[in-house]
Write a protein that holds these residues in place. Structure first.
Motif, short mmCIF file in Angstrom:
data_model
loop_
_atom_site.label_atom_id
_atom_site.label_comp_id
_atom_site.label_asym_id
_atom_site.label_seq_id
_atom_site.Cartn_x
_atom_site.Cartn_y
_atom_site.Cartn_z
N ARG A 145 0.85 -1.31 0.11
CA ARG A 145 0.05 -0.07 -0.16
C ARG A 145 0.82 1.38 0.03
NH1 ARG A 145 -4.21 -2.34 4.05
NH2 ARG A 145 -5.29 -3.76 2.92
N ASN B 247 -10.86 12.35 1.10
CA ASN B 247 -11.02 12.06 2.71
C ASN B 247 -9.51 12.52 3.35
OD1 ASN B 247 -9.25 10.14 1.37
ND2 ASN B 247 -10.09 8.39 2.42
N PHE C 133 -7.40 13.51 6.29
CA PHE C 133 -7.38 13.41 7.80
C PHE C 133 -8.02 14.60 8.33
CE2 PHE C 133 -3.86 10.40 6.90
CZ PHE C 133 -4.46 9.49 6.64
N LEU D 126 5.68 7.77 9.01
CA LEU D 126 5.11 6.50 9.29
C LEU D 126 6.21 5.54 8.68
CD1 LEU D 126 2.42 5.12 10.37
CD2 LEU D 126 1.61 4.80 8.25
N HIS D 127 6.66 5.77 7.22
CA HIS D 127 7.44 4.88 6.79
C HIS D 127 8.91 5.16 6.90
CE1 HIS D 127 4.21 3.00 4.80
NE2 HIS D 127 3.71 4.04 4.30
N ARG E 48 -0.96 13.71 -0.68
CA ARG E 48 -0.64 12.73 0.50
C ARG E 48 -0.20 11.45 -0.29
NH1 ARG E 48 -5.96 11.54 4.09
NH2 ARG E 48 -6.15 10.09 2.05
N GLY F 191 -8.42 6.17 4.12
CA GLY F 191 -7.06 6.96 3.97
C GLY F 191 -5.91 6.77 4.27
N GLY F 192 -6.08 6.12 5.80
CA GLY F 192 -4.94 5.87 6.73
C GLY F 192 -4.24 4.45 5.80
N LEU F 193 -5.06 3.38 5.55
CA LEU F 193 -4.71 2.18 4.92
C LEU F 193 -4.17 2.45 3.58
CD1 LEU F 193 -7.65 -0.13 5.66
CD2 LEU F 193 -5.22 -0.22 6.84
N GLY F 194 -4.77 3.49 3.03
CA GLY F 194 -4.18 4.07 1.74
C GLY F 194 -2.85 4.31 1.51
N VAL F 195 -2.36 5.08 2.54
CA VAL F 195 -1.01 5.51 2.63
C VAL F 195 0.07 4.66 3.18
CG1 VAL F 195 -1.54 8.02 2.48
CG2 VAL F 195 -1.27 6.84 4.58
N GLY F 196 -0.50 3.48 3.71
CA GLY F 196 0.35 2.24 4.00
C GLY F 196 0.53 2.29 5.34
N ALA F 197 -0.45 2.66 6.20
CA ALA F 197 -0.64 2.39 7.69
C ALA F 197 -0.80 1.15 7.88
CB ALA F 197 -1.27 3.41 8.49
N SER F 198 -0.59 0.57 9.07
CA SER F 198 -1.17 -1.06 9.32
C SER F 198 -2.40 -0.69 9.96
CB SER F 198 -0.13 -1.83 10.18
OG SER F 198 -0.12 -0.94 11.32
N THR G 293 -3.73 2.54 11.56
CA THR G 293 -4.89 3.16 11.33
C THR G 293 -5.86 3.52 12.48
OG1 THR G 293 -4.53 2.23 9.00
CG2 THR G 293 -6.57 3.34 9.71
#
Ligand SMILES: Nc1ncnc2c1ncn2[C@@H]1O[C@H](COP(=O)(O)OP(=O)(O)O)[C@@H](O)[C@H]1O
Ligand SMILES: [Mg+2]
Lengths: 251, 435
Positions: A83, A94, A96, A110-111, A160, B322-329, B333
């Motif tokens: 992802r 959407n 945040f 995060l990454h 984003r 949105g959270g999952l989409g940017v690669g958050a687990s 999320t």
């Protein structure tokens, strides 16, 4: 043309109902692939297979062979990595409920792409530049992303997605909630982004598909009817159903 | 289509029939609104009656009549060795000093029975007031000091107008001679009505004029802290797991049904459970806020779980995508995006649960928090009572003054409840949906 995604015999079931039947489709790199078809034909479902977003729907079941750069996305790539490599922009913007800055900085933080504040700032600026939003928001990076207009919010979501350095960007009807001017801006943006990314876009507007894409796939009732260069699909469709659809006989 | 078709009557909406129907519709609307207003007015009237009866019953507990008297703090009684040591002074015999004062003030009262009656007009705890006045100002030792001591509850009632002087003496709690002494003190300007600080400073007492709610307030606070510390993390964690992570199958359905059922279990059952498990099996101390808090936590858990799940459900799926989409687990999320949005709802639910717990009486009776406890509790294992139980105890006491205390304590409890609900409302307003 180099293929980014190769998918073979993809079937998706929601409970007992099959939404996608045996779809085999390749998606080229550094180009825009449009998916068109009447409502409910499975375009979104197919798109969501590509970053395993269907995993979040408990009743959904996906089978088939889906490869990103030749690696099976179910067995060889971790879903979180997938992802990050395959970003997604959704139908309804959407952002945040955080500041514009945090919306974009969240992914890179995060990454671990950037940890220093200066690096983050650079990423935020570059992403917003690429998404064509920088000039509009550079003076209010601290204000909430949800306070922007619909079109700006959607470009924020694109920024984003860009910010985590993806290879692919999936877009599910990104303009369906926007007015014509905002739509035009996003289409322009998609055309620029294609230089660097593989883009797969679902759209219900044939004009949009014709304007932004190099290749088009036409779906109908869960089947992939035909796919090929956009100009060919629109000028010389091989299947009767495609012809009917693009001439407005149904849809 | 012929003219007889029902759809071709285009003049229908201007016809008399349509007019009549329209009027009828408006009339029924007006009737409905009238009934609604009537219901609200009835509810308000009942509320006002309730509140004003509580207020009328209880407001007298917030003030108290004090007698301002002159005490001879003789050196040989207070600190014979002249040490000046507070510990020695604290241990002095203040009861004798009070008795001396009465003898000096009313020298002609000599009969044993009369002296007893005289003593009864001031509080039996007067010596404690004298002592604390001395302890607050050690320089008083060896002097004659003017110190205010509370009247006994019966004497206080005289000045609050609860004693009917026209009744025959033997039907009256305050006798003629006592009335005489009180009138004398009053004429000398020695009776003063003051705000009843004692009520907010001490625990329970057998003497109404010495009884306070502070013990119960502290008991309630300690109990609620235990309840909160257990039920909030546990409830929120349960809600997050069930809502976000648990597979949807027969087991989780069963758990869900049971949680909803638990919310409907009568609270006394939780009290019995607490008695059997916490006291008899684990041997935890009786009457302790620890056990009270544990029992109330069991009771509050379903409320918090249900409210938390509802507020998690209310977070739109697009935020998760949105959270999952940017690669958050999945976990990231939930904790980065979903939980912050659900938190105000969770806190509102928790505060409402806490308010319920604050007003709960029955389960605490079962675990012994109904005991008569004078000391203000100092920890979660010291014996304590809580506000609603204190109200229950006072409501059960025969003295007139305890009736007022009951009303006063209810007012204090209600103010805490109102404050908690206001906080809940404010949280809701403050963090209203921002998407
Ligand atoms: N979450 C879901 N649960 C059950 N069925 C779904 C779900 N999402 C989509 N479907 C069904 O799958 C089919 C394809 O839907 P979708 O991929 O959203 O179509 P499109 O995006 O082309 O309009 C539809 O028949 C739809 O009803
Ligand atoms: Mg769709």
């Amino acid at each position: 043309m180099e293929m980014k995604f190769t998918t073979k015999n993809v079937n998706v079931y929601y409970g007992d109902a099959q939404a996608i039947n045996n779809v085999s489709l390749d998606i080229p790199d550094r180009a825009v692939m449009a998916m068109i078809g009447p409502s409910g034909c499975g375009k979104s479902t197919y798109l969501r297979c590509l970053n395993r977003m269907n995993d979040t729907i408990p009743i959904a079941r996906v089978d088939g062979d889906i490869r990103l750069d030749g690696h099976d996305i179910h067995s060889e790539i971790d879903v979180v990595h997938l992802r990050a490599r395959v970003g997604m922009v959704f139908q309804k913007p959407n952002p945040f409920p955080k500041s514009i800055f945090d919306n974009i900085a969240y992914g890179p933080k995060l990454h671990g792409i950037a940890t220093k504040k200066s690096d983050l700032e650079a990423i935020v600026e570059e992403s917003l530049q690429k998404a064509g939003l920088w000039n509009e928001v550079k003076d209010r990076l601290g204000s909430p992303g949800t306070g922007l207009s619909g079109g700006q919010q959607q470009r924020l979501c694109i920024a984003r997605a860009i910010a985590v350095s993806p290879e692919v960007i999936l877009m599910d009807e990104p303009c369906s909630a926007l007015d014509p001017i905002a739509t035009a801006k996003i289409e322009e943006l998609i055309d620029e982004l294609r230089q660097n990314y593989c883009i797969a876009i679902v759209t219900h507007s044939m004009q949009q598909a014709a304007r932004v894409s190099q290749r088009t796939a036409f779906f109908h009732l869960g089947d992939l009817v035909e796919s090929g260069p956009t100009t060919e699909i629109f000028t010389n469709p091989k299947d009767q159903r495609t012809q009917d659809y693009i001439t407005g006989r149904f849809g | 289509m012929t003219d007889t078709s029902i759809l071709s009557k285009t003049d229908y909406h201007t016809s008399e029939q349509a007019e009549r129907l329209l009027k009828k519709r408006y009339r029924s609307e007006a009737r409905f609104i009238f009934y609604g207003r009537l219901a609200i007015i009835c509810a308000l009237l009942i509320l006002v009656t309730l509140l004003s009866s509580i207020f009328l019953q209880g407001y007298t507990s917030f003030y108290q009549h004090m007698a301002i008297l002159e005490f001879d703090l003789k050196q040989e009684l207070v600190d014979p060795q002249n040490t000046g040591d507070p510990e020695v002074i604290a241990k002095a015999d203040y009861r004798t000093i009070v008795n001396n004062m009465l003898r000096e003030k009313f020298p002609d009262v000599t009969v044993r029975r009369d002296r007893k009656a005289l003593k009864d007009i001031i509080s039996s705890g007067s010596d404690l007031f004298v002592r604390s006045a001395v302890m607050a100002d050690l320089s008083l030792v060896g002097t004659r000091a003017t110190i205010a001591v509370p009247l006994s509850d019966d004497a206080d009632s005289v000045f609050k107008g609860f004693i009917d002087r026209t009744l025959p003496e033997d039907e009256r709690r305050v006798k003629d001679n006592q009335l005489g002494w009180l009138d004398q003190l009053s004429e000398e300007g020695r009776i003063e009505s003051r705000f009843n600080m004692t009520f907010f400073q001490v625990g329970d007492s057998r003497e109404p004029e010495l009884a306070g709610i502070w013990g119960a307030v502290v008991g309630s606070a300690l109990t609620l802290v235990v309840t909160l510390l257990i039920s909030f993390p546990l409830g929120v964690a349960t809600a997050i797991y069930l809502e976000e992570f648990a597979p949807k199958n027969r087991w989780t359905d069963l758990i869900e049904v049971n949680i909803n059922n638990l919310a409907a279990v009568p609270s006394i059952v939780f009290g019995l459970l607490g008695l059997a498990v916490f006291l008899n099996f684990f041997g935890l101390p009786r009457s302790a806020p620890l056990v009270g808090g544990l029992v109330l936590a069991l009771m509050t858990l379903p409320t918090i779980i249900i409210a938390s799940r509802a507020s998690l459900k209310a977070v739109p799926p697009s935020i998760r995508e949105g959270g999952l989409g940017v690669g958050a687990s999945h976990v990231q999320t939930v904790f980065h995006h979903v939980l912050p949005l659900a938190m105000p709802g969770m806190m509102t639910g928790t505060i409402i649960g806490m308010a319920q717990a604050l007003g709960e009486t029955a389960p605490l009776l079962m675990i012994g928090m109904v005991a008569f406890i004078v000391d203000v509790p100092t920890g979660i294992t010291s014996p304590a009572t809580v506000l609603p139980v204190q109200i229950f105890i006072w409501a059960d006491s025969p003295e007139r003054a305890f009736v007022a205390k009951t009303g006063g304590a209810i007012m204090v409890l209600l103010s805490f409840l109102v404050i908690m609900n206001l906080i809940a409302v404010m949280l809701r307003r403050r963090f209203e949906r921002r998407w």
